[in-house]
Structure formats: C-alpha cells, structure tokens
Design a protein around this motif. Sequence first.
Motif, short mmCIF file in Angstrom:
data_model
loop_
_atom_site.label_atom_id
_atom_site.label_comp_id
_atom_site.label_asym_id
_atom_site.label_seq_id
_atom_site.Cartn_x
_atom_site.Cartn_y
_atom_site.Cartn_z
N LEU A 1 0.69 22.60 28.92
CA LEU A 1 0.71 23.72 29.87
C LEU A 1 -0.70 24.04 30.36
CD1 LEU A 1 2.46 25.78 31.32
CD2 LEU A 1 2.18 27.29 29.36
N ALA A 2 -1.67 24.05 29.47
CA ALA A 2 -3.05 24.31 29.87
C ALA A 2 -3.56 23.23 30.81
CB ALA A 2 -3.95 24.40 28.64
N GLN B 1 4.77 23.17 19.29
CA GLN B 1 4.28 24.23 20.18
C GLN B 1 2.82 24.03 20.59
OE1 GLN B 1 6.41 26.46 21.56
NE2 GLN B 1 4.67 26.88 22.89
N VAL B 2 1.99 23.56 19.67
CA VAL B 2 0.57 23.34 20.00
C VAL B 2 0.45 22.27 21.08
CG1 VAL B 2 -1.64 22.55 19.07
CG2 VAL B 2 -0.20 24.06 17.71
N ASP C 1 1.61 23.73 24.38
CA ASP C 1 0.58 24.62 24.92
C ASP C 1 -0.54 23.83 25.57
OD1 ASP C 1 1.97 26.84 24.07
OD2 ASP C 1 0.77 27.14 22.26
#
Length: 105
Positions: A59-60, A52-53, A56
Amino acid sequence: MRGRQDLWLGVLGVLLAFGVCEAVSRAGLVRRSYLPPASEVLTRAVELAGDQVFLDGILATLRAWASDSPAPSPYRSDCCWAVCPSSTPPPARSWSSCGRCPPSR
C-alpha cells in the motif's frame, strides 16, 4: 463470442507459462534461486496475501507511485541517493540535495 475466446486463450497462456516455469525449475535447467518452481511462488504469494506488514508495504508503495514520491521505508538508510537523479551517492551520513529527501536527524 470473441471475448470468451480471448479469455480462454489468456487462461491457457497463464497455465502454459506456469507449467513451463515449473518444469524448467524442477528439471534443474535453471538454478532454483533464479527461477523457483511456480507452485512454490504461488504458495508464498498466498501466504504473503495474509501478512499485514507485507500488505502495508504494498500500500505504501502504491501510494508513493501515485504521488510520484519515494515510499517511506521502515529501514532508513544513511542517504537517499538511490531515489535521486544524481548518479553518484553523497558522502555517508548526509542526505542528498535532491529536495525529495527528509532532513537528517
């Protein structure tokens, strides 16, 4: 019929590139740190797809590209000269004046 042929040629090209990278790396023609075996890269990519990190962070990055601004980083540096048009970094512990950097705290 042409679309199907293009698809198979694309798949064949990907498999050929995968095989060449795997063979070159395993044969020791290139250092593993420069070109790891394609199977290890694929395995790691699948592992990261569940992290997930990592997702993320991707996505950023995509949001930053879409908005044409630097991605927020959890690792804040002393200055953001790397994203500024200036070729020389500002003095340590100061933010550059490019207008895109957040004020220092």
